[in-house]
Write a protein that holds these residues in place. Structure first.
Motif, PDB file in Angstrom:
ATOM      1  N   TYR A  48       0.788  -1.234   0.000  1.00 46.40           N
ATOM      2  CA  TYR A  48       0.000   0.000   0.000  1.00 46.40           C
ATOM      3  C   TYR A  48       0.824   1.291   0.000  1.00 46.40           C
ATOM      4  O   TYR A  48       0.303   2.354  -0.320  1.00 46.40           O
ATOM      5  CB  TYR A  48      -0.942   0.028   1.212  1.00 46.40           C
ATOM      6  N   THR A  49       2.119   1.248   0.332  1.00 45.81           N
ATOM      7  CA  THR A  49       2.877   2.488   0.504  1.00 45.81           C
ATOM      8  C   THR A  49       2.901   3.345  -0.760  1.00 45.81           C
ATOM      9  O   THR A  49       2.564   4.536  -0.731  1.00 45.81           O
ATOM     10  CB  THR A  49       4.318   2.184   0.955  1.00 45.81           C
ATOM     11  N   PHE A  50       3.307   2.764  -1.901  1.00 52.48           N
ATOM     12  CA  PHE A  50       3.416   3.592  -3.108  1.00 52.48           C
ATOM     13  C   PHE A  50       2.045   4.011  -3.631  1.00 52.48           C
ATOM     14  O   PHE A  50       1.901   5.064  -4.269  1.00 52.48           O
ATOM     15  CB  PHE A  50       4.215   2.876  -4.196  1.00 52.48           C
ATOM     16  N   ARG A  51       1.050   3.216  -3.353  1.00 48.95           N
ATOM     17  CA  ARG A  51      -0.315   3.602  -3.733  1.00 48.95           C
ATOM     18  C   ARG A  51      -0.704   4.914  -3.049  1.00 48.95           C
ATOM     19  O   ARG A  51      -1.329   5.787  -3.658  1.00 48.95           O
ATOM     20  CB  ARG A  51      -1.272   2.484  -3.332  1.00 48.95           C
ATOM     21  N   PHE A  52      -0.282   5.051  -1.761  1.00 49.37           N
ATOM     22  CA  PHE A  52      -0.626   6.259  -1.012  1.00 49.37           C
ATOM     23  C   PHE A  52       0.306   7.417  -1.341  1.00 49.37           C
ATOM     24  O   PHE A  52      -0.081   8.578  -1.230  1.00 49.37           O
ATOM     25  CB  PHE A  52      -0.599   5.969   0.488  1.00 49.37           C
ATOM     26  N   ILE A  53       1.559   7.113  -1.722  1.00 55.32           N
ATOM     27  CA  ILE A  53       2.476   8.184  -2.125  1.00 55.32           C
ATOM     28  C   ILE A  53       1.943   8.887  -3.372  1.00 55.32           C
ATOM     29  O   ILE A  53       1.926  10.122  -3.456  1.00 55.32           O
ATOM     30  CB  ILE A  53       3.893   7.625  -2.385  1.00 55.32           C
ATOM     31  N   GLY A  74      -1.268   8.575  -4.612  1.00 62.06           N
ATOM     32  CA  GLY A  74      -2.589   9.102  -4.287  1.00 62.06           C
ATOM     33  C   GLY A  74      -3.366   9.522  -5.522  1.00 62.06           C
ATOM     34  O   GLY A  74      -3.479   8.771  -6.496  1.00 62.06           O
ATOM     35  N   GLU A  75      -3.865  10.757  -5.506  1.00 63.71           N
ATOM     36  CA  GLU A  75      -4.636  11.292  -6.629  1.00 63.71           C
ATOM     37  C   GLU A  75      -3.777  12.142  -7.561  1.00 63.71           C
ATOM     38  O   GLU A  75      -4.291  12.766  -8.492  1.00 63.71           O
ATOM     39  CB  GLU A  75      -5.808  12.136  -6.096  1.00 63.71           C
ATOM     40  N   HIS A  76      -2.454  12.190  -7.276  1.00 67.37           N
ATOM     41  CA  HIS A  76      -1.572  13.016  -8.096  1.00 67.37           C
ATOM     42  C   HIS A  76      -1.430  12.445  -9.509  1.00 67.37           C
ATOM     43  O   HIS A  76      -1.552  11.234  -9.727  1.00 67.37           O
ATOM     44  CB  HIS A  76      -0.169  13.105  -7.471  1.00 67.37           C
ATOM     45  N   VAL A  77      -1.127  13.325 -10.442  1.00 68.64           N
ATOM     46  CA  VAL A  77      -0.757  12.893 -11.790  1.00 68.64           C
ATOM     47  C   VAL A  77       0.649  12.305 -11.719  1.00 68.64           C
ATOM     48  O   VAL A  77       1.545  12.868 -11.079  1.00 68.64           O
ATOM     49  CB  VAL A  77      -0.793  14.079 -12.781  1.00 68.64           C
ATOM     50  N   ILE A  78       0.847  11.165 -12.329  1.00 70.82           N
ATOM     51  CA  ILE A  78       2.136  10.464 -12.264  1.00 70.82           C
ATOM     52  C   ILE A  78       3.172  11.230 -13.090  1.00 70.82           C
ATOM     53  O   ILE A  78       2.992  11.429 -14.294  1.00 70.82           O
ATOM     54  CB  ILE A  78       1.996   9.018 -12.773  1.00 70.82           C
ATOM     55  N   THR A  79       4.258  11.651 -12.420  1.00 74.96           N
ATOM     56  CA  THR A  79       5.351  12.366 -13.086  1.00 74.96           C
ATOM     57  C   THR A  79       6.677  11.787 -12.619  1.00 74.96           C
ATOM     58  O   THR A  79       6.745  11.108 -11.596  1.00 74.96           O
ATOM     59  CB  THR A  79       5.323  13.868 -12.756  1.00 74.96           C
ATOM     60  N   GLN A 104       7.766  -1.186  -8.697  1.00 73.94           N
ATOM     61  CA  GLN A 104       6.521  -0.420  -8.800  1.00 73.94           C
ATOM     62  C   GLN A 104       6.780   0.945  -9.432  1.00 73.94           C
ATOM     63  O   GLN A 104       5.973   1.448 -10.224  1.00 73.94           O
ATOM     64  CB  GLN A 104       5.891  -0.255  -7.416  1.00 73.94           C
ATOM     65  N   GLY A 105       7.938   1.553  -9.044  1.00 77.60           N
ATOM     66  CA  GLY A 105       8.291   2.847  -9.619  1.00 77.60           C
ATOM     67  C   GLY A 105       8.495   2.760 -11.125  1.00 77.60           C
ATOM     68  O   GLY A 105       8.065   3.656 -11.882  1.00 77.60           O
ATOM     69  N   ALA A 106       9.147   1.677 -11.570  1.00 79.37           N
ATOM     70  CA  ALA A 106       9.361   1.486 -13.008  1.00 79.37           C
ATOM     71  C   ALA A 106       8.026   1.337 -13.742  1.00 79.37           C
ATOM     72  O   ALA A 106       7.838   1.881 -14.846  1.00 79.37           O
ATOM     73  CB  ALA A 106      10.239   0.251 -13.236  1.00 79.37           C
ATOM     74  N   TRP A 107       7.096   0.600 -13.147  1.00 75.33           N
ATOM     75  CA  TRP A 107       5.764   0.439 -13.757  1.00 75.33           C
ATOM     76  C   TRP A 107       5.037   1.777 -13.826  1.00 75.33           C
ATOM     77  O   TRP A 107       4.411   2.117 -14.842  1.00 75.33           O
ATOM     78  CB  TRP A 107       4.952  -0.567 -12.950  1.00 75.33           C
ATOM     79  N   LEU A 108       5.146   2.567 -12.765  1.00 75.15           N
ATOM     80  CA  LEU A 108       4.469   3.863 -12.720  1.00 75.15           C
ATOM     81  C   LEU A 108       5.020   4.813 -13.783  1.00 75.15           C
ATOM     82  O   LEU A 108       4.272   5.604 -14.369  1.00 75.15           O
ATOM     83  CB  LEU A 108       4.619   4.483 -11.324  1.00 75.15           C
ATOM     84  N   LEU A 109       6.340   4.744 -14.044  1.00 73.20           N
ATOM     85  CA  LEU A 109       6.924   5.617 -15.063  1.00 73.20           C
ATOM     86  C   LEU A 109       6.362   5.330 -16.447  1.00 73.20           C
ATOM     87  O   LEU A 109       6.354   6.210 -17.318  1.00 73.20           O
ATOM     88  CB  LEU A 109       8.451   5.455 -15.069  1.00 73.20           C
ATOM     89  N   SER A 154      -0.886  10.086 -16.300  1.00 70.17           N
ATOM     90  CA  SER A 154      -2.202   9.580 -15.878  1.00 70.17           C
ATOM     91  C   SER A 154      -2.272   9.552 -14.355  1.00 70.17           C
ATOM     92  O   SER A 154      -1.337   9.924 -13.662  1.00 70.17           O
ATOM     93  CB  SER A 154      -2.434   8.183 -16.446  1.00 70.17           C
ATOM     94  N   THR A 155      -3.397   9.107 -13.836  1.00 70.95           N
ATOM     95  CA  THR A 155      -3.552   8.910 -12.391  1.00 70.95           C
ATOM     96  C   THR A 155      -3.801   7.429 -12.125  1.00 70.95           C
ATOM     97  O   THR A 155      -4.121   6.669 -13.046  1.00 70.95           O
ATOM     98  CB  THR A 155      -4.726   9.745 -11.832  1.00 70.95           C
ATOM     99  N   LEU A 156      -3.672   7.043 -10.874  1.00 71.75           N
ATOM    100  CA  LEU A 156      -3.881   5.628 -10.526  1.00 71.75           C
ATOM    101  C   LEU A 156      -5.322   5.198 -10.745  1.00 71.75           C
ATOM    102  O   LEU A 156      -5.595   4.061 -11.146  1.00 71.75           O
ATOM    103  CB  LEU A 156      -3.488   5.369  -9.067  1.00 71.75           C
ATOM    104  N   ASN A 157      -6.257   6.107 -10.430  1.00 66.29           N
ATOM    105  CA  ASN A 157      -7.682   5.816 -10.648  1.00 66.29           C
ATOM    106  C   ASN A 157      -8.097   4.493  -9.999  1.00 66.29           C
ATOM    107  O   ASN A 157      -8.766   3.656 -10.619  1.00 66.29           O
ATOM    108  CB  ASN A 157      -7.996   5.803 -12.144  1.00 66.29           C
ATOM    109  N   GLY A 158      -7.653   4.286  -8.739  1.00 64.80           N
ATOM    110  CA  GLY A 158      -8.040   3.093  -7.994  1.00 64.80           C
ATOM    111  C   GLY A 158      -7.128   1.903  -8.172  1.00 64.80           C
ATOM    112  O   GLY A 158      -7.287   0.879  -7.495  1.00 64.80           O
ATOM    113  N   LYS A 159      -6.172   1.991  -9.105  1.00 62.35           N
ATOM    114  CA  LYS A 159      -5.255   0.870  -9.321  1.00 62.35           C
ATOM    115  C   LYS A 159      -4.256   0.761  -8.172  1.00 62.35           C
ATOM    116  O   LYS A 159      -3.873   1.758  -7.563  1.00 62.35           O
ATOM    117  CB  LYS A 159      -4.513   1.036 -10.643  1.00 62.35           C
ATOM    118  N   ILE A 160      -3.820  -0.477  -7.912  1.00 57.58           N
ATOM    119  CA  ILE A 160      -2.844  -0.738  -6.850  1.00 57.58           C
ATOM    120  C   ILE A 160      -1.557  -1.204  -7.519  1.00 57.58           C
ATOM    121  O   ILE A 160      -1.508  -2.327  -8.052  1.00 57.58           O
ATOM    122  CB  ILE A 160      -3.367  -1.815  -5.870  1.00 57.58           C
ATOM    123  N   PRO A 161      -0.505  -0.359  -7.536  1.00 58.59           N
ATOM    124  CA  PRO A 161       0.731  -0.717  -8.246  1.00 58.59           C
ATOM    125  C   PRO A 161       1.287  -2.076  -7.858  1.00 58.59           C
ATOM    126  O   PRO A 161       1.796  -2.812  -8.715  1.00 58.59           O
ATOM    127  CB  PRO A 161       1.696   0.417  -7.860  1.00 58.59           C
TER     128      PRO A 161
END
Length: 651
Positions: free
Chosen positions: A34-39, A41-46, A257-262, A267-274
């Protein structure tokens, strides 16, 4: 003066490393869910957000978890034992009265953490079911509550058998999260740039609202306290070796997880759990199952740790006397029924109130930040006065207080979003322990002691006075006094003034809880040979305080040494070598209504009486047979005697 003694610590072994995986790393080991999911949050992934978040996680695990706990804290063991109370027992010998407050604040916040950790851990794993099939929120809540109820019901039977599987399961867990994290990581090694602390600095200083993301970053190190508190179970060598493996597995998972997010920038997570998104489809069901087991193990470790913490607080008289059971033969395993059911109700309330992990995150972390700050304050004081290393202590203080202070400030933003819940629970536990502490100090301040040598002649004369009915062959008083020279004035009052109590042998028994965790020793001072004795038991804060059994062992050892005769003096029983009778007298003091005390102290006394009504009695706590026991109540002055006026009228 250092008190560390490596001979008390278990040595390094493969089994020790495996056991440490099972009982220490459950909480911190499941944080990648859950940690990176909360980091994010609703922010746009950059890039700025992901690199900054990864950098913060890496340096938090390095500076707080590794340097503070794995290096410094493990070097502050109390004869092989760790934890907030073991550390308090180390530093209180330096006569600094303030050290008790970090200890009870740390205890209160650790216990309040027990209300949220099982709930958020299990819920985070079960929420992964949504990736397999659309699952309603009510279904997830129902499954989580069933798991939690089963977990708490199981506590009364002990975890000895199941505990043997904890290590292998957690080993499989860490290998699994490392493997699934490595897959996206090797495809985008660019994320390794986040090892540079500049990215963390830029996130906190330049990214809009970046400082407040620290509240989510902090979740990566929750559970680090277990490394210190469980030191006595596995030893520092096993913890340090296992942490190398655990830290590598955690970092691979986070950076994966960071590599996947990049790959999803803009976009935003929109409820997804990395954590679950990076799993290959064929491994997803296995991932959910092993994640559920890992979170259950994390919850089990926290519950067991809470039982141990409460038991230690009881021994130090900082917690109301509560029934403790020993459900298995596993060393150190205890079960505290009242605490178990309170935790169960609290965890279920958390699930029902917050429902989802994204809302539970608001309640998570705030209380534990206080605990870490309290541990830091005691560690700094310990290294300053015990190791006489002022420079190192100042350096530790600057490093840890600045980092954890920043975490605390960022977590304060969570207060209105759920932090109020754990803060309220911690405040209630702190208030309870403060009342017990203050009430005990009031009693110690106003308990009078008299010189026992002035009463030796009176005791001998009373023993010879056949006109006074015999109270018992052996009369045993539990004494507050810890010296053979002075005795509680209440005991003298009970023997001579209230109603003379004649006995063949008088025993004054004092139980002293000492700083060494597993000490179990006693000393005997002879006041009158074969007629009157003062016994002082010195018991560690982790040992069994079964006073009745211990006293029985002591008197038999004295009888074997010829110091006393245990055979009944009554002729009809003596010829059959029957053992003489024993009677225990427990004196309870209460504040005299004649005392003039402050409103604050009056509230403390009322609170103390309320706590005593709902806690175990002294005789139950010490295992004293109620059939041969007398409870006496004696008023004591806890302030100046109230001034009264009355005038005699003349006829």
């Amino acid at each position: 003066m250092a008190t560390t003694n490596d001979k008390h610590l278990p040595s390094l072994s493969a089994a020790g490393v495996l056991i440490s995986l099972g009982i220490i790393y459950g909480d911190i080991g499941t944080s990648p869910i859950y940690t990176f999911r909360f980091i994010v949050g609703e922010h746009v992934i950059t890039e700025e957000l992901i690199f900054g978040g990864l950098s913060c996680v890496f340096w938090t695990l390095t500076l707080i978890t590794t340097i503070k706990y794995v290096y410094f804290a493990l070097n502050a063991d109390n004869r092989g034992e760790g934890g907030i109370f073991a550390l308090y027992a180390l530093v209180r010998r330096y006569k600094a009265k303030w050290v008790i407050y970090p200890a009870i604040i740390g205890c209160a916040t650790l216990i309040s953490d027990g209300f949220i950790t099982p709930a958020i851990s299990v819920t985070s794993a079960i929420e992964g079911l949504r990736l397999l099939h659309p699952v309603s929120l009510n279904t997830i809540i129902t499954i989580v509550i069933i798991i939690l109820v089963a977990l708490f019901l199981f506590q009364q039977f002990g975890s000895g058998v199941v505990g043997k599987t904890f290590g292998p399961v957690m080993l499989a867990w860490f290998l699994y999260i490392a493997i699934i994290g490595a897959i996206p990581l090797v495809q985008n090694l660019e994320v390794l740039k986040a090892l540079n602390p500049v990215y963390a600095f830029n996130l906190l200083v330049k990214y809009p609202g970046g400082f407040w993301i620290l509240g989510a970053v902090f979740l990566c190190t929750t559970g680090a306290e277990a490394m210190y508190s469980d030191l006595g179970h596995v030893g520092k060598a096993n913890i340090r070796v296992s942490w190398i493996f655990v830290k590598v597995a955690l970092l691979i998972s986070y950076f994966g997880q960071g590599a996947w997010l990049l790959e999803h920038r803009g976009s935003t997570l929109n409820g997804k759990i990395p954590f679950f998104e990076i799993m290959p489809g064929g491994l997803l069901i296995f991932g959910i199952i092993i994640a559920t087991f890992a979170t259950i193990i994390a919850s089990q470790a926290l519950i067991s740790g809470t039982f141990t913490l409460v038991n230690e607080a009881m021994k130090l008289k900082l917690w109301p006397a509560t029934r403790v059971r020993y459900p298995s033969q596993v060393k150190g395993q205890i079960y505290v029924p009242a605490v178990n059911w309170i935790l169960m109700v609290g965890c279920i309330l958390v699930v029902l109130i917050f429902k989802e992990t994204r809302r539970m995150e608001g309640a998570y972390g705030l209380a534990i930040t206080f605990d870490m700050l309290m541990t830091s304050s005691l560690l700094v004081f310990y290294f300053a006065v015990s190791r006489k290393s002022t420079v190192r202590a100042i350096g530790m203080g600057l490093l840890f207080f600045s980092i954890e202070g920043a975490f605390l400030v960022s977590n304060l933003s969570k207060f209105s979003h759920g932090g109020w819940f754990t803060f309220m629970i911690a405040s209630l536990f702190f208030l309870m322990m403060f009342i017990l502490l203050r009430a005990r100090r009031l009693r110690e301040l106003h308990t009078e002691f008299v010189d026992l040598k002035h009463y030796v002649g009176m005791i001998q004369d009373l023993q010879s006075d056949n006109t006074v009915p015999k109270e018992a062959t052996n009369l045993v008083y539990l004494a507050v006094a810890d010296s053979k020279r002075y005795i509680d004035s209440n005991i003298i009052y009970s023997i001579f003034k209230k109603r003379p109590k004649r006995a063949d042998i008088y025993w004054f028994l004092h139980v002293d809880t000492v700083d060494s965790p597993f000490t179990s020793k006693y000393s005997v001072d002879t006041i009158i040979p074969k007629k009157c004795f003062f016994i002082r038991m010195r018991l560690g804060f982790k040992t069994d305080h079964r006073v009745n059994l211990l006293f029985n062992k002591i008197i038999h050892e004295m009888a074997d040494a010829g110091e006393i005769d245990l055979v009944s003096p009554y002729p009809s029983l003596h010829k059959y070598s029957m053992m003489g009778d024993f009677k225990f007298v427990i004196i309870h003091s209460w504040a005299s209504s004649d005392s003039e005390i402050s409103s604050f102290d009056r509230v403390i006394i009322q609170g103390y009486r309320l706590l005593k009504q709902h806690s175990l009695s002294t005789e139950e706590l010490y295992g004293i047979e109620a059939a041969n026991l007398e409870i006496e109540k004696v008023p004591i002055q806890v302030g100046p005697v109230a001034k009264v006026k009355i005038k005699r009228e003349k006829d």
